[in-house]
Scaffold this motif. Structure first.
Motif, mmCIF file in Angstrom:
data_model
loop_
_atom_site.group_PDB
_atom_site.id
_atom_site.type_symbol
_atom_site.label_atom_id
_atom_site.label_comp_id
_atom_site.label_asym_id
_atom_site.label_seq_id
_atom_site.Cartn_x
_atom_site.Cartn_y
_atom_site.Cartn_z
ATOM 1 N N LEU A 1 0.836 -1.207 0.000
ATOM 2 C CA LEU A 1 0.000 0.000 0.000
ATOM 3 C C LEU A 1 0.867 1.251 0.000
ATOM 4 C CD1 LEU A 1 -2.771 1.370 0.210
ATOM 5 C CD2 LEU A 1 -2.610 1.115 2.691
ATOM 6 N N ASP B 1 -2.140 0.317 -8.555
ATOM 7 C CA ASP B 1 -3.173 0.115 -7.540
ATOM 8 C C ASP B 1 -3.867 -1.220 -7.738
ATOM 9 O OD1 ASP B 1 -5.075 0.865 -5.444
ATOM 10 O OD2 ASP B 1 -6.498 1.074 -7.082
ATOM 11 N N GLU C 1 -3.362 -4.231 -5.084
ATOM 12 C CA GLU C 1 -4.571 -4.644 -4.384
ATOM 13 C C GLU C 1 -4.743 -6.161 -4.438
ATOM 14 O OE1 GLU C 1 -9.360 -3.594 -4.342
ATOM 15 O OE2 GLU C 1 -8.169 -3.211 -6.126
ATOM 16 N N ARG D 1 -2.154 -7.674 -2.097
ATOM 17 C CA ARG D 1 -2.520 -7.497 -0.689
ATOM 18 C C ARG D 1 -3.628 -8.458 -0.286
ATOM 19 N NH1 ARG D 1 -2.621 -2.004 -1.922
ATOM 20 N NH2 ARG D 1 -4.895 -1.957 -1.629
ATOM 21 N N HIS D 2 -4.611 -8.634 -1.156
ATOM 22 C CA HIS D 2 -5.714 -9.539 -0.841
ATOM 23 C C HIS D 2 -5.235 -10.980 -0.716
ATOM 24 C CE1 HIS D 2 -9.051 -6.610 -2.401
ATOM 25 N NE2 HIS D 2 -8.495 -6.219 -1.265
#
Length: 294
Positions: A226, A277, A281, A284-285
């Motif tokens: 992030l 992004d 994302e 990260r998930h």
């Protein structure tokens, strides 16, 4: 089989109802007081910050006029040639954009490593002592309080123009920001493995390595990704003070009123941030086990 519903005596039922009504009224009153305080603070802040809605509405056309001037004219006869003229320096801008991404990556990597090294000393449940925790937290606060653009300006003065200043500026600011987040992740771990390691006589480093790090590693990686996304945007501004990247070219276009170049570079930055992004994302998930990422 029917069961009888007990009925409270009238005085007791009335007392409970009045107590409930009083509690609800007190809660609503507190909520109203908080809302009034927020509105008053917003009005006072707007007045002191010279926020004038009428001035905004009166000059909103200037903003639209500037945006319209940045959009190039496309002819129906040869739109490809118009597009090439719009992105006349695409290879050069792309190289600078790549440099911006590398500045953000290296700054994020160095900052994340610094945050990992300091966060355990700043967490309340793992820190070696109260003194080390206070000193580390103040250091992290300093690193994230000073804007990264200020650090970049200082390093440009010290080391000269170039991307190295941007890397160091992002690294310091990232250390402060991620250090706080990492410390909060550490403070929310399950302490049973830590207590077990301490009971066996393990050292502090061994406890952190085998009892803490496995629990916090996914959260650390998620926050670092992030932060990389945020640093890409930050690195795009570093060029304003000569710290490398596409920001310097963007500033030149703005100062010289090269309107079409402004929109071309801005669209490249926006597209890059959107792509990064989307990729970060998904990563990260997957790291935190979010079902929607599978």
């Amino acid at each position: 089989m029917a069961t009888a519903v007990p009925v409270l005596p009238e005085p007791q039922a009335r007392a409970l109802a009045e107590a409930y009504a009083s509690a609800v009224a007190a809660r609503r009153l507190r909520g109203l007081a908080v809302l009034v305080a927020i509105v008053v603070l917003a009005l006072v802040s707007g007045y002191l910050a010279h926020v004038r809605p009428l001035t905004l509405f009166a000059n909103i056309g200037n903003f639209g006029s500037f945006i319209s001037r940045t959009i190039p004219d496309f002819s129906s006869g040869n739109p490809v040639a118009d597009l090439r003229a719009w992105y006349w320096n695409f290879p050069g801008w792309l190289a600078l954009l790549g440099q911006t991404i590398l500045i953000a990556y290296l700054g994020t990597l160095m900052g994340a490593l610094g945050a990992v090294a300091l966060c355990f000393f700043a967490s309340a449940n793992i820190a070696l002592g109260r003194g080390s925790r206070i000193v580390t937290r103040r250091l992290l606060e300093f690193c994230r309080t000073v804007p990264d653009i200020v650090f970049a300006l200082i390093f440009v003065i010290a080391f000269g123009l170039g991307p190295m200043a941007g890397v160091f500026a992002l690294a310091i600011h990232t250390t402060g920001a991620l250090g706080k987040l990492f410390a909060e992740v550490v403070e929310n771990i399950d302490m049973k493995p830590v207590e077990g390691m301490r009971a066996t006589g393990a050292s502090w480093i061994q406890t952190v390595r085998y009892a803490v790090l496995p629990q916090v590693a996914p959260g650390f990686a998620s926050y670092a990704l992030l932060r990389f996304e945020i640093n890409v945007r930050g690195a795009g501004v570093m060029g304003f003070v000569g710290a490398g990247g596409i920001g310097q070219e963007f500033l030149v276009a703005i100062r010289n009123f090269y309107y079409s170049d402004v929109s071309a570079i801005l669209l490249m930055i926006i597209a890059t941030v959107i792509i990064i992004d989307m990729l970060t994302e998904r990563l990260r998930h997957r790291l935190i086990g979010f079902e929607g990422a599978r």
